[in-house]
Design an enzyme around this catalytic site. Structure first.
Site, mmCIF file in Angstrom:
data_model
loop_
_atom_site.group_PDB
_atom_site.id
_atom_site.type_symbol
_atom_site.label_atom_id
_atom_site.label_comp_id
_atom_site.label_asym_id
_atom_site.label_seq_id
_atom_site.Cartn_x
_atom_site.Cartn_y
_atom_site.Cartn_z
ATOM 1 N N SER A 1 -22.182 3.797 0.114
ATOM 2 C CA SER A 1 -22.080 4.515 1.397
ATOM 3 C C SER A 1 -23.176 5.547 1.571
ATOM 4 O O SER A 1 -23.409 6.030 2.677
ATOM 5 C CB SER A 1 -20.722 5.220 1.489
ATOM 6 O OG SER A 1 -20.652 6.275 0.528
ATOM 7 N N ARG B 1 -16.217 0.414 -1.739
ATOM 8 C CA ARG B 1 -15.344 1.554 -2.039
ATOM 9 C C ARG B 1 -16.117 2.874 -2.086
ATOM 10 O O ARG B 1 -15.832 3.758 -2.879
ATOM 11 C CB ARG B 1 -14.588 1.313 -3.343
ATOM 12 C CG ARG B 1 -13.732 0.057 -3.267
ATOM 13 C CD ARG B 1 -13.289 -0.454 -4.613
ATOM 14 N NE ARG B 1 -12.550 -1.705 -4.429
ATOM 15 C CZ ARG B 1 -13.122 -2.895 -4.322
ATOM 16 N NH1 ARG B 1 -14.438 -3.006 -4.383
ATOM 17 N NH2 ARG B 1 -12.399 -3.978 -4.139
ATOM 18 N N GLY B 2 -17.111 2.959 -1.209
ATOM 19 C CA GLY B 2 -17.911 4.178 -1.102
ATOM 20 C C GLY B 2 -19.138 4.187 -1.989
ATOM 21 O O GLY B 2 -20.006 5.059 -1.837
ATOM 22 N N LEU C 1 -18.651 -1.311 1.977
ATOM 23 C CA LEU C 1 -19.364 -0.188 1.358
ATOM 24 C C LEU C 1 -18.999 -0.061 -0.115
ATOM 25 O O LEU C 1 -19.270 0.967 -0.740
ATOM 26 C CB LEU C 1 -19.060 1.118 2.101
ATOM 27 C CG LEU C 1 -19.536 1.165 3.554
ATOM 28 C CD1 LEU C 1 -19.169 2.505 4.192
ATOM 29 C CD2 LEU C 1 -21.047 0.939 3.647
ATOM 30 N N TYR D 1 0.851 -1.185 0.000
ATOM 31 C CA TYR D 1 0.000 0.000 0.000
ATOM 32 C C TYR D 1 0.889 1.237 0.000
ATOM 33 O O TYR D 1 1.509 1.570 1.022
ATOM 34 C CB TYR D 1 -0.912 0.029 1.223
ATOM 35 C CG TYR D 1 -1.970 -1.047 1.281
ATOM 36 C CD1 TYR D 1 -2.297 -1.809 0.166
ATOM 37 C CD2 TYR D 1 -2.655 -1.304 2.457
ATOM 38 C CE1 TYR D 1 -3.277 -2.791 0.223
ATOM 39 C CE2 TYR D 1 -3.638 -2.277 2.535
ATOM 40 C CZ TYR D 1 -3.942 -3.016 1.414
ATOM 41 O OH TYR D 1 -4.915 -3.989 1.500
#
Length: 336
Positions: A217, A213-214, A211, A58
């Site tokens: 959401s 990746r939004g 979620l 990452y």
């Protein structure tokens, strides 16, 4: 706020009902704020979240360094309860390109040595290859992690995005704490074969992407401008007609959430929590505000009527588009 614990598997550590996925604090979702990221990790620990998930690739080590700093600066009592999960094996170059996965035993031990240094810890709680290396039998990769456990450098073996057959082979090699895999209202492939297999073997599920990746959401809009380098700019579910179709699902979910007086994100996380005590959702909150919203899901109770309404609004396989671009889908051993 309700406090709950869940088991990562018969051989794994106990953890809070939610985990914190730290990837977005370093890469793939636009600009980040280091101070806010560390404050969010601290807030999560203080709220009783114990599982922190990171990966050595990452932002090429940036995320491990950030998690390490957050642990060093957290109150001692919270730091001692923290469980760190690390994914390894993904190969990157200086331009950020991806070069496959390396699960060779020598590479496993090499990756672990660097992770221990960056994190500033004497052991990693759960260690897992991010994706199956097609050129290395999973028995060899898991066996290398087992050797690290014998030497005290790792506590538990984890898996990531692998299918039922690979889970069985890995479990025959060494005890497996959990399988980390995408699972949400619009990513339910594990229900066919993987989840029955992990339950048969007593292996927990750490669910990421709860979620999407939004996307589900309740905060993502069709006209949102994504920052350079944002993964979602290339994700099929965020493109063209797919995006509009998926946002329509979110609006149907919003009606149900509104009737319960909760947010869309909270009902989406609560749905994952409802799927079983062996499932620990990872929330990818990058700010304390989003973390607080996610924690609110712990107080949401979904009864049979709620679950039926959610199923009608967002049935299995309702999403449009794959969960990864074609090139990345090719690296998945798990159900898609």
């Amino acid at each position: 706020m309700t406090t709950r614990t869940r088991n990562l598997g018969t051989t794994g550590p106990r953890t809070a009902a939610l985990g914190l996925g730290c990837m977005g604090m370093s890469a793939l979702y636009g600009a980040t704020d280091r101070a806010e990221s560390i404050a969010t990790v601290h807030a999560a620990l203080e709220a009783g979240i114990t599982l922190l998930d990171t990966g050595d690739f990452y932002a090429m080590g940036h995320n491990e360094l950030l998690v390490g700093e957050a642990l060093r600066t957290a109150p001692a009592a919270a730091r001692e309860k923290a469980l760190v999960s690390v994914k390894f094996g993904a190969l990157r170059d200086p331009d950020g390109n991806w070069g496959g996965y390396d699960g060779r035993p020598a590479a496993v031990k090499n990756f672990a040595a660097y992770s221990l240094q960056r994190l500033g810890v004497d052991h990693i709680d759960v260690y897992r290859i991010a994706r199956l290396d097609p050129d290395v039998p999973i028995e060899e990769t898991v066996g290398a992690i087992a050797e690290l456990i014998e030497k005290g450098h790792v506590r538990h073996v984890g898996l990531s995005e692998v299918g039922a057959e690979t889970v069985r082979r890995a479990a025959a090699t060494a005890p497996i704490a959990d399988l980390q895999i995408e699972y949400s209202l619009i990513s339910r492939g594990i229900e066919r074969e993987i989840l029955p297999t992990t339950r048969e073997l007593g292996i927990g599920i750490t669910a990421y992407g709860v979620l999407s990746r939004g996307l589900i959401s309740g905060h993502f809009s069709r006209d949102r401008q994504l920052a350079p380098g944002d993964f979602r700019a290339h994700s099929p579910r965020f493109q063209g007609d797919n995006l509009q179709h998926n946002l329509n699902l979110v609006e149907a979910l919003r009606e149900i959430a509104g009737r319960k007086g909760v947010s869309v994100a909270q009902i989406a996380i609560a749905w994952v929590l409802s799927r079983g005590e062996d499932i620990v959702p990872l929330v990818g909150a990058r700010t304390r505000e989003r973390l607080a919203e996610s924690l609110g899901a712990l107080d949401v109770t979904l009864d049979a009527t709620d679950l039926a309404a959610i199923e009608r609004a967002v049935p299995a396989d309702a999403a449009a588009g794959d969960r990864y671009p074609t090139a990345q889908m090719a690296h998945l051993d798990s159900e898609r």
